[in-house]
Write a protein that holds these residues in place. Structure first.
Motif, short mmCIF file in Angstrom:
data_model
loop_
_atom_site.label_atom_id
_atom_site.label_comp_id
_atom_site.label_asym_id
_atom_site.label_seq_id
_atom_site.Cartn_x
_atom_site.Cartn_y
_atom_site.Cartn_z
N ARG A 98 -4.46 1.45 -2.11
CA ARG A 98 -4.09 0.11 -2.61
C ARG A 98 -4.99 -0.21 -3.81
O ARG A 98 -6.14 0.23 -3.89
N GLU A 146 0.85 -1.20 0.00
CA GLU A 146 0.00 0.00 0.00
C GLU A 146 0.88 1.24 0.00
O GLU A 146 2.03 1.21 0.44
N CYS A 160 -8.94 1.88 -7.32
CA CYS A 160 -8.14 1.92 -6.08
C CYS A 160 -9.08 2.07 -4.89
O CYS A 160 -10.13 2.72 -4.97
#
Length: 448
Positions: free
Chosen positions: A414, A148, A420
């Protein structure tokens, strides 16, 4: 784990600080109710001999300079110092902590949190979030955390020091108060002239180079002479004093180095000594200015009632034969006046007002003023600058402590399918409700 020092545990206690503050507040109320620095007879007359003796034993009549009150201030100062030293390292570590050192798990534990899905590639999403941070006045830092991307920023970390600024300002004020204490000057520094409070009862036309110290009654040298040039007073119609003013000169080595006026709420300061107008004392003596208008010949005298005064150069005799007074303050005087030519003139004259005495061949101008002594309080307080500086610093510290906060804002990005997943988190150590509103507005801008 090592056992904590008992001394540190005691003086780092917030409960001790509250207790000392309560005691200081209670004793300060007593010091406000009971008049300070009066003569012993005052307390005997008002409270009785036994109570007055008890006041003397505990030094309640000069409470703010008493050993026990100064001891309380010392204990409170020690408590503040130990409390600050005990907690300050943790606060400094929090301020200096690298905000990127937090793990994703720690970020997800913050009280303010919200997750959104953004239909954009990770690189695009990161740049959009970074731009939003920057546009809102945040300076984000970036790090990769277990697949991440973490964007983190903070504001106002130094505001956590506001309470310690207040602690420091209190210590500065207390140090200033101690420096200005006559007890510290006399018993610790052994220099009574370093700091003192005293009084002067100075008659018009006279000078003094010392003050009488409160309570002790000793003479304290000023290092210069203070001369009372004139004292004036105004009254209301009912006879109550309206305002009074002392015109003074300061002399060094016999030369006038400064002139000024002292009025209620308008003191005069010279070489660290501040003179306040506090009282006055009327005398049953009168200052006479008599002028022969024919040639301007003039005489000045200080006279009392029932006294014949001769002025050989002017060929005149005069005297005060009666007076009208309210208490000790004279309103009118009855004057007997003779120049040896015809019957004497007998008339009333108002104090402070001009009267014209007409005789067979000339006229005389007569002004009579009652003499006063001005009552001044003299204070030398070398710590007053520290006290004022501490008060300004306290206001700054209180503003920081109550109105500014340490705010932190995070975004974990992430990949999630074609877009996302962005997890936002935030925290503020003060005014969390206000920051929650801004936190929501911040995220809404990204969504729209």
């Amino acid at each position: 784990m090592p056992k904590k020092n008992v001394f540190i545990s005691l003086f780092a206690s917030v409960q001790l600080a509250i207790f000392l503050l309560f005691i200081l507040a209670a004793t300060s109320i007593i010091g406000t109710i009971i008049p300070q620095n009066n003569i012993p007879d005052f307390y005997i007359h008002r409270y009785g001999a036994r109570t007055a003796h008890f006041f003397q034993l505990l030094n309640i009549t000069d409470m703010y300079n008493s050993w026990w009150f100064l001891t309380l201030l010392g204990l409170f100062s020690l408590n503040l110092i130990v409390c600050s030293l005990e907690r300050l390292p943790h606060v400094l570590r929090m301020i200096r902590r690298n905000i990127l050192s937090l793990t994703p798990k720690q970020v997800r534990s913050f009280p303010m949190q919200r997750a959104i899905t953004l239909d954009a590639a990770p690189d695009v999403a990161i740049e959009r979030v970074r731009a939003l941070f920057t546009h809102q006045g945040w300076s984000p830092k970036t790090a990769d955390k277990d697949g991440e991307t973490l964007l983190a920023a903070e504001k106002g970390g130094w505001s956590r020091l506001g309470v310690y600024v207040v602690h420091g300002s209190i210590l500065i004020i207390l140090i200033g108060a101690a420096i200005g204490s006559s007890t510290v000057a006399e018993k610790i520094l052994h220099q009574p002239t370093f700091a003192y409070k005293g009084s002067i009862m100075l008659p018009e036309g006279q000078a003094t180079n010392h003050v009488i110290a409160f309570k002790r009654g000793t003479h304290i040298d000023l290092g210069f002479h203070l001369h009372c040039d004139d004292f004036s007073i105004e009254y209301y119609a009912n006879g109550m004093p309206k305002t009074y003013r002392s015109a003074v000169s300061i002399l060094e080595q016999g030369k006038v180095v400064r002139k000024g006026a002292i009025e209620v709420n308008h003191p005069l300061t010279y070489k660290g000594v501040t003179f306040y107008q506090s009282s006055y004392q009327p005398y049953q003596q009168y200052r006479v200015v008599l002028q022969r208008q024919q040639d301007g010949l003039e005489t000045k005298d200080i006279v009392t009632t029932a006294q014949e005064v001769n002025w050989p150069q002017g060929g005149v005799s005069y005297g005060i034969v009666n007076r009208e007074s309210r208490g000790e303050v004279t309103g009118r005087l009855k004057i007997w006046f003779s120049d040896g030519k015809g019957d004497p003139s007998i008339f009333w004259v108002q104090t402070g007002q001009e009267a014209l005495v007409k005789r067979s061949d000339t006229t005389y101008r007569l002004v009579i003023d009652q003499l006063y002594a001005t009552g001044l309080q003299a204070t030398k307080d070398p710590g007053v600058g520290l006290v004022y500086g501490g008060c300004v610093l306290m206001l700054a510290g209180l503003y920081v402590a109550f109105f500014l906060s340490h705010r932190r804002l995070f975004a974990l990005i992430r990949p999630d399918g074609q877009g996302c997943r962005i997890f936002f988190a935030g925290d503020a150590n003060k005014n969390r409700i206000g920051f929650e509103k801004k936190f929501s507005e911040f995220i809404n801008k990204l969504e729209h």
